[in-house]
Design an enzyme around this catalytic site. Structure first.
Site, PDB file in Angstrom:
ATOM      1  N   LYS A   1       1.944  35.795 -32.079  1.00 34.82           N
ATOM      2  CA  LYS A   1       2.478  36.866 -32.900  1.00 34.82           C
ATOM      3  C   LYS A   1       1.604  38.106 -32.870  1.00 34.82           C
ATOM      4  O   LYS A   1       2.049  39.221 -33.123  1.00 34.82           O
ATOM      5  CB  LYS A   1       2.576  36.381 -34.364  1.00 34.82           C
ATOM      6  CG  LYS A   1       3.422  35.184 -34.595  1.00 34.82           C
ATOM      7  CD  LYS A   1       3.332  34.804 -36.089  1.00 34.82           C
ATOM      8  CE  LYS A   1       3.821  33.419 -36.317  1.00 34.82           C
ATOM      9  NZ  LYS A   1       3.573  32.995 -37.743  1.00 34.82           N
ATOM     10  N   GLY A   2       0.307  37.922 -32.649  1.00 33.43           N
ATOM     11  CA  GLY A   2      -0.674  38.967 -32.930  1.00 33.43           C
ATOM     12  C   GLY A   2      -0.427  40.316 -32.278  1.00 33.43           C
ATOM     13  O   GLY A   2      -0.811  41.343 -32.821  1.00 33.43           O
TER      14      GLY A   2
ATOM     15  N   GLU B   1      -1.912  42.290 -25.222  1.00 34.06           N
ATOM     16  CA  GLU B   1      -2.509  41.307 -26.130  1.00 34.06           C
ATOM     17  C   GLU B   1      -3.289  42.013 -27.236  1.00 34.06           C
ATOM     18  O   GLU B   1      -3.790  43.130 -27.046  1.00 34.06           O
ATOM     19  CB  GLU B   1      -3.462  40.385 -25.339  1.00 34.06           C
ATOM     20  CG  GLU B   1      -2.955  38.968 -25.204  1.00 34.06           C
ATOM     21  CD  GLU B   1      -2.914  38.219 -26.519  1.00 34.06           C
ATOM     22  OE1 GLU B   1      -2.261  38.673 -27.489  1.00 34.06           O
ATOM     23  OE2 GLU B   1      -3.538  37.155 -26.598  1.00 34.06           O
ATOM     24  N   ASP B   2      -3.394  41.355 -28.360  1.00 35.83           N
ATOM     25  CA  ASP B   2      -4.125  41.974 -29.467  1.00 35.83           C
ATOM     26  C   ASP B   2      -5.638  41.872 -29.288  1.00 35.83           C
ATOM     27  O   ASP B   2      -6.356  42.816 -29.594  1.00 35.83           O
ATOM     28  CB  ASP B   2      -3.700  41.386 -30.822  1.00 35.83           C
ATOM     29  CG  ASP B   2      -3.783  39.873 -30.869  1.00 35.83           C
ATOM     30  OD1 ASP B   2      -3.923  39.239 -29.807  1.00 35.83           O
ATOM     31  OD2 ASP B   2      -3.708  39.318 -31.976  1.00 35.83           O
TER      32      ASP B   2
ATOM     33  N   ASP C   1     -10.813  37.392 -26.785  1.00 30.67           N
ATOM     34  CA  ASP C   1     -11.862  36.768 -27.588  1.00 30.67           C
ATOM     35  C   ASP C   1     -12.562  35.709 -26.730  1.00 30.67           C
ATOM     36  O   ASP C   1     -13.442  36.049 -25.933  1.00 30.67           O
ATOM     37  CB  ASP C   1     -11.224  36.192 -28.850  1.00 30.67           C
ATOM     38  CG  ASP C   1     -12.220  35.828 -29.928  1.00 30.67           C
ATOM     39  OD1 ASP C   1     -13.420  35.747 -29.630  1.00 30.67           O
ATOM     40  OD2 ASP C   1     -11.810  35.600 -31.085  1.00 30.67           O
TER      41      ASP C   1
ATOM     42  N   LYS D   1     -13.454  41.906 -27.503  1.00 28.38           N
ATOM     43  CA  LYS D   1     -14.608  41.447 -28.303  1.00 28.38           C
ATOM     44  C   LYS D   1     -15.807  41.174 -27.409  1.00 28.38           C
ATOM     45  O   LYS D   1     -15.668  40.566 -26.343  1.00 28.38           O
ATOM     46  CB  LYS D   1     -14.226  40.187 -29.089  1.00 28.38           C
ATOM     47  CG  LYS D   1     -15.280  39.771 -30.086  1.00 28.38           C
ATOM     48  CD  LYS D   1     -14.921  38.485 -30.807  1.00 28.38           C
ATOM     49  CE  LYS D   1     -14.099  38.724 -32.041  1.00 28.38           C
ATOM     50  NZ  LYS D   1     -13.992  37.494 -32.872  1.00 28.38           N
TER      51      LYS D   1
ATOM     52  N   PHE E   1     -15.248  38.271 -36.999  1.00 24.50           N
ATOM     53  CA  PHE E   1     -13.845  37.921 -37.188  1.00 24.50           C
ATOM     54  C   PHE E   1     -13.117  39.106 -37.816  1.00 24.50           C
ATOM     55  O   PHE E   1     -13.479  39.562 -38.893  1.00 24.50           O
ATOM     56  CB  PHE E   1     -13.701  36.679 -38.077  1.00 24.50           C
ATOM     57  CG  PHE E   1     -12.287  36.174 -38.129  1.00 24.50           C
ATOM     58  CD1 PHE E   1     -11.778  35.411 -37.088  1.00 24.50           C
ATOM     59  CD2 PHE E   1     -11.469  36.476 -39.194  1.00 24.50           C
ATOM     60  CE1 PHE E   1     -10.468  34.957 -37.114  1.00 24.50           C
ATOM     61  CE2 PHE E   1     -10.148  36.026 -39.236  1.00 24.50           C
ATOM     62  CZ  PHE E   1      -9.654  35.269 -38.192  1.00 24.50           C
ATOM     63  N   VAL E   2     -12.106  39.610 -37.110  1.00 25.31           N
ATOM     64  CA  VAL E   2     -11.403  40.807 -37.586  1.00 25.31           C
ATOM     65  C   VAL E   2      -9.939  40.492 -37.870  1.00 25.31           C
ATOM     66  O   VAL E   2      -9.354  39.568 -37.289  1.00 25.31           O
ATOM     67  CB  VAL E   2     -11.497  41.961 -36.557  1.00 25.31           C
ATOM     68  CG1 VAL E   2     -12.910  42.480 -36.462  1.00 25.31           C
ATOM     69  CG2 VAL E   2     -10.979  41.525 -35.191  1.00 25.31           C
TER      70      VAL E   2
ATOM     71  N   ASP F   1      -4.465  38.140 -37.728  1.00 28.01           N
ATOM     72  CA  ASP F   1      -4.331  37.461 -39.025  1.00 28.01           C
ATOM     73  C   ASP F   1      -5.547  36.623 -39.392  1.00 28.01           C
ATOM     74  O   ASP F   1      -6.384  36.291 -38.560  1.00 28.01           O
ATOM     75  CB  ASP F   1      -3.131  36.509 -38.987  1.00 28.01           C
ATOM     76  CG  ASP F   1      -3.427  35.229 -38.180  1.00 28.01           C
ATOM     77  OD1 ASP F   1      -3.859  35.363 -37.010  1.00 28.01           O
ATOM     78  OD2 ASP F   1      -3.265  34.128 -38.725  1.00 28.01           O
TER      79      ASP F   1
HETATM   80  C1  PRP Z   1      -5.138  34.840 -31.368  1.00 29.58           C
HETATM   81  C2  PRP Z   1      -4.974  36.278 -30.927  1.00 29.58           C
HETATM   82  C3  PRP Z   1      -4.943  36.183 -29.420  1.00 29.58           C
HETATM   83  C4  PRP Z   1      -5.825  35.001 -29.144  1.00 29.58           C
HETATM   84  C5  PRP Z   1      -7.146  35.484 -28.631  1.00 29.58           C
HETATM   85  O1  PRP Z   1      -3.883  34.263 -31.355  1.00 29.58           O
HETATM   86  O2  PRP Z   1      -3.779  36.812 -31.449  1.00 29.58           O
HETATM   87  O3  PRP Z   1      -3.648  35.907 -28.951  1.00 29.58           O
HETATM   88  O4  PRP Z   1      -5.977  34.290 -30.373  1.00 29.58           O
HETATM   89  O5  PRP Z   1      -8.108  34.488 -28.637  1.00 29.58           O
HETATM   90  P1  PRP Z   1      -8.777  33.846 -27.355  1.00 29.58           P
HETATM   91  O6  PRP Z   1      -9.212  34.953 -26.434  1.00 29.58           O
HETATM   92  O7  PRP Z   1      -9.933  33.117 -27.959  1.00 29.58           O
HETATM   93  O8  PRP Z   1      -7.784  32.930 -26.732  1.00 29.58           O
HETATM   94  P2  PRP Z   1      -3.479  32.992 -32.221  1.00 29.58           P
HETATM   95  O9  PRP Z   1      -3.578  31.782 -31.375  1.00 29.58           O
HETATM   96  O10 PRP Z   1      -4.241  33.009 -33.505  1.00 29.58           O
HETATM   97  O11 PRP Z   1      -1.946  33.210 -32.515  1.00 29.58           O
HETATM   98  P3  PRP Z   1      -1.224  34.489 -33.177  1.00 29.58           P
HETATM   99  O12 PRP Z   1      -1.157  35.541 -32.092  1.00 29.58           O
HETATM  100  O13 PRP Z   1       0.104  33.954 -33.560  1.00 29.58           O
HETATM  101  O14 PRP Z   1      -2.057  34.940 -34.358  1.00 29.58           O
END
Ligand code: PRP
Length: 182
Positions: free
Chosen positions: A43-44, A99-100, A103, A131, A152-153, A159
């Site tokens: 969703k992010g 992508e958001d 990480d 990041k 953590f942001v 979220d």
């Molecule tokens: C989070 C974020 C990225 C991903 C990045 O998604 O939105 O998609 O983690 O992290 P990484 O580089 O460590 O893989 P999440 O799985 O929380 O799902 P969401 O997008 O629904 O919040």
């Protein structure tokens, strides 16, 4: 679970708007005349996708996939599930993954692997936040809006336990004894 509150704003809404305008200009120049498909990971990335797409000067399609690695906490679960949303027709087309956050790198790595199976003409990554941290997977990131430290942001789509996605800025959370959410 500890209650969390916004401790400080890391990137405000004005800075986000200005940067996305500049980034969209760069992407528009690079993809002029190409059959461009933006693919955002739910969703992010929903907020970044909406803002970036509306700033682009080049025709493009938008598509979504579901990629989830966190399950209510602040650490990656270590596995990423990628699901397509509807028919995804990207063979021979120029794909830009939106992508958001980059990480641990697991999500963009897994997205890249899954999408390359469909043989796009090209595939590049565009992340809102890059990041600074040691990664589990390194992936070449062609476009980024901002670098952030290893904290953590939340906000602008990101979220904590599904809350805070609607904040129009990027913020750092802190544990408190107060109410769980604003
Ligand atoms: C989070 C974020 C990225 C991903 C990045 O998604 O939105 O998609 O983690 O992290 P990484 O580089 O460590 O893989 P999440 O799985 O929380 O799902 P969401 O997008 O629904 O919040």
């Amino acid at each position: 679970m500890a209650a969390m509150q916004v401790e400080r704003v890391l990137i405000d809404a004005a800075a986000i708007g200005e940067r996305i305008g500049a980034l969209a200009g760069e992407i528009s120049r690079d993809y002029a005349g190409k059959d461009l498909v933006l693919i955002a990971a739910l969703k992010g990335a929903y907020v970044f996708m909406a803002d970036l797409s509306r700033c682009l000067d080049v025709p493009h399609h938008i598509e979504f996939v579901r990629a989830a690695s966190y399950h209510g906490g602040t650490e990656s679960s270590g596995s990423v599930e990628v699901q397509t949303v509807g028919n995804l027709d990207i063979a021979g087309r120029h794909v830009l993954v939106v992508e958001d956050i980059y990480d641990t790198g697991l999500t963009v790595y897994q997205l890249r692997e899954a999408l390359l199976e469909q043989e796009p003409a090209s595939l590049e990554m565009c992340v809102f936040l890059h990041k600074e941290r040691a990664r589990l997977r390194e992936v070449d990131i062609r476009y980024r809006a901002f670098h952030v430290p290893d904290v953590f942001v939340v906000g602008y789509g990101l979220d904590f336990d599904q809350y805070y996605r609607n904040l129009p800025y990027v913020a750092v959370l802190s544990s408190t004894d107060g109410p769980p959410y604003p």
